[in-house]
Structure formats: C-alpha cells, structure tokens
Scaffold this motif. Sequence first.
Motif, mmCIF file in Angstrom:
data_model
loop_
_atom_site.group_PDB
_atom_site.id
_atom_site.type_symbol
_atom_site.label_atom_id
_atom_site.label_comp_id
_atom_site.label_asym_id
_atom_site.label_seq_id
_atom_site.Cartn_x
_atom_site.Cartn_y
_atom_site.Cartn_z
ATOM 1 N N ASP A 118 29.692 64.292 6.566
ATOM 2 C CA ASP A 118 30.476 63.873 7.717
ATOM 3 C C ASP A 118 29.910 62.577 8.301
ATOM 4 N N ILE A 166 28.845 68.652 4.223
ATOM 5 C CA ILE A 166 29.850 69.631 4.638
ATOM 6 C C ILE A 166 30.550 70.272 3.437
ATOM 7 N N ILE A 172 38.617 70.511 4.732
ATOM 8 C CA ILE A 172 37.277 69.912 4.610
ATOM 9 C C ILE A 172 37.399 68.466 4.149
ATOM 10 N N ARG A 193 37.639 65.763 6.691
ATOM 11 C CA ARG A 193 36.448 65.561 7.515
ATOM 12 C C ARG A 193 35.367 64.754 6.801
#
Length: 505
Positions: A84, A90, A142, A145
Amino acid sequence: MNLVINLGLKSIRGIVFDNSGDQVYAKSYPVHTYLFLERVEQDATEWLLLLDKILSDMAQNTDLSHKILRVTVATSSSCILGVDEAFYPITKVLMVSDKRALPQVDIIQQYLSVKNIKKDMICPVSSLIPKAMWFKDNYPEIFVRVAYWLGAAELLNYYFTKQIFTDTLNASKALSIDGVYQKEVVHAMGIRIDTLPTILNIGSILPVDGDIITKYKFNKDCQFVLTTYDAICAVIGSGNGEPTNACDVSGTVTSVRLIRDTPLNSSNKVLLAQSFDFLNKYIIGSSNNLGGGLIEWCKQAFFENDGNDVYFQMENQAQLSSIGSGGIVFLPYLLGERSPFIAPNASATFFGINRSTTIKDFTRAVFESTAYVTRDLIELIENDVVPVETISVSGGLARFDTINQIKADVCNKPVHVVDNFESTSIGAFILMGIASGIYSSLQDAIKQVVKIRKTIYPSEKRNKIYNQYFDLYRQLNTQLLPLYDRHKVILRSKIVHENEIVRNL
C-alpha cells in the motif's frame, strides 16, 4: 566491509565480506513456503521481521556494523506482492513456481499475437504481469488498494534506501525489454505503469537511508549498490570465467548458465539469453522448478528427523543402491516444469518399481534425477550455443559429494566444486566490488574471490550405464507429457475440498 542480503526460497541470509572476498560473518533464518496445488506463496512480513533480526544481531553482537560501507541484496526473481501507500505488504507473495496465473498468461499471449507485438516476446507463467492480473481478477478489492507491485528484491531495495527501483534483469520478468516496460501491453492488461518500480542499471549506487544507518549502526557513508537476482549472481560467484564452463547452481531450484562475450542466435524460447550490459557479457541458460528442493522433499517423505544428521543418512542410503537405482527412474516435476521444457502441470513419477525396491533405491533415484536435470539443461545450451567442457557446482546440493560424482558421470564432464557454497552472495559481492572499484574487472574478481575446493572426474564405465538411463528418462518425459493436463483436471476435481497443507521447501 560489504553486506549481502540473500533472500531465497528457503531462507534469508546476511553475509559480510571483507574487500578480499573473505566471509567474516553470516546469519540466516528459514522462511516458510505455503504449498497447495498451483499455489506457492510466501509472506513478505516474515521477510522483513527476519531481516531486522539479522541486522539487529550484527549490530548488537559484533563490531562489524559500523564498518559496513556497502550493502546489496540478491533475491529470487519472478515473485510479486502488492504494497500500500505506506509500503506495507497487503498481499501474499506469489513465488516463481506459483501457477495460478496461467489463464492470464493466455490473455497476454493472445493480445501479443493479435496486435503483432514483438513476435519473439513470450510471457511465461513466472512473469510478474500475469500475476498482478491474477490479483485484479480474483481479489479486485485488494487490487485497487495496491500502490506498487514489487518483487522480493524491490521490497528490500526500498527497505534500505526508501526508493522504488529495480534492475534491468529483474525488470525483464515484468514485460520489460532493454530496460523499458512494454507500456502498451501492460496498460492493456489493466496494470498502471506507475505501480511498477523504476528501472535502473546494474551497478547503480544510492545512499542508504539515514534511519537505517542509525538503527543498525552502519557507517555513516554506507551506500547501496544495485546488483541483480540470485540465479545470475550465483553464476558470477561460481564460475571460472571461461565461456565453456557451465555453472550449475542448485539451491531450491537448479540454474545452469554460462557467461559469454557474444549473444545467442537461437529461436529456442526456453533458453534465456540475457544481456548483462554492466559486464559487457551475456548470461545464457535457464532454471528449472526444483533442484535442491527435491532433496528436501525426499527427506520429508522418506526420513525421520530424529536428531541425527538426516542428510548423512540419505547419502548413505543412496550409496547402498546401485548405479541406476535398481532400475528406478525418477521424473522430478514436483512443481511442474519450466525448463528444458514448459509443462506447468507436469508431476513427478517413480518408474520401474518392483518387489525388491527399497528406500535406498528411491533415495538414489532422487539423487540421480538431479543429475539428469543438469544434463538436460546443459544439452539445451550445447544444442544452440557451444560445447560445455566443465561444470562448476555450488548451492546446497553441491555439499553432497555423491551427487557431485553422479553429475560428473551422467554429464561425462569434470565437476568443479566451489569452496564457498554461498555462490549467490559471492556473485553479488563481486558485482558490488566491480561497481565500487574494489575490482577492475570480472576476471580480476573471479581470480581473487572464487576458489575451487576439488574437481571430480567422470567414469567412462558409469557414464555408459547412465547414458541408457538418461535416454529412458527422456523417453518417459515424451510419453507422459500429453497426460499431465488430464491428470491435473482429475486431481483438482477430487481434492478441491481438502484442507490446505503448509510446508517449507
């Protein structure tokens, strides 16, 4: 002093070399690999925790840290994770052998074909772009992000410098040609170019971040030197510099490559010919999916870890069997195969088992398969490049003299056993030394740093026997290739509801 951080498929190591190339410090920790069907993952947060332990140990328990003037990293290539804006991982790390992105590879290949882009360009499942696409297609919440898509090297590069960059050879795993991302293709696949690391030349020198210098007590003038990924570094750190010397580096996987002054003129799309502009050389060869990892599997499958030296037990068992393992041939495709042939769904097979077969035969068959793999990769080179006259071996497998002798006999070539098995770290140190002026050239560095512990010569008698088994090994491959995809479909339908298994390679 010079610090090399080597992150591989099995462990992370910190090794300090003085300017003569002598190793003065080493600390390592195992890293965990999660295996299930096509999935091969690691956790980048574990990498960072273990890296901190290595650097903290050196700072607290030695007087070396303040002498560190240069740092570099050499890691596995073709692995990817998303971070991120704060550079926190992540996603899990999809490793080189992870095959879940095969559908995305097909999409890229179709696009290249329709658009007639770079006819010689291929996109293997190990490439980073289809893996990023896999996250986009399977975890869109995800994917949005993710600020940057990084490999292992790029994450560690950032750790030391707080800058986002990669080297030209690592970038070639992300649809980059001659240090330039193929923007049209990358954009068409839904990946933003600004999420990929900046590409810098090997040998680039950058300042180490001030907070890192303070935290780990590095010398205030410490610099970061950009090298490249482990398979390439290992060739630099294990060969004798001669164009007919093939470097067999067998850690978890086996890489067989040689260094040449001239490029490769071949249409073989499995054989890699990488321009190494920093050295004005070409690195030619390829890597398979498992080398030393075969021994780890054999240990887990057949041997009890009872506190005794299990590797000593394995070698003893292999020596009790005959040449040819009592008639058994092992096809070692535990994670599919990418070289010398491409078969992501290939699986392993013991052929020739009979009533008298015992653990000693299974063990020796696994040992012999590592030599068949090496010969397969060497013949791939010899068919398109030059005859290979000698082999230099390094990595974990080179610690087994039984395997070294088998390789000499199977390949019918002298095998040079490198004195320091940490050839990846040595190669990274050599590149760092050339970039910073410690050594004037590659030949100068190799002459001073790379030392041969022993040379093992082949037996003509044993080679004649092994030639027959190697031919059978090749024929078995040919016969089974059409069946791997069918087997994978059946296997997937039967165990889709089973629990995951977690194992270290």
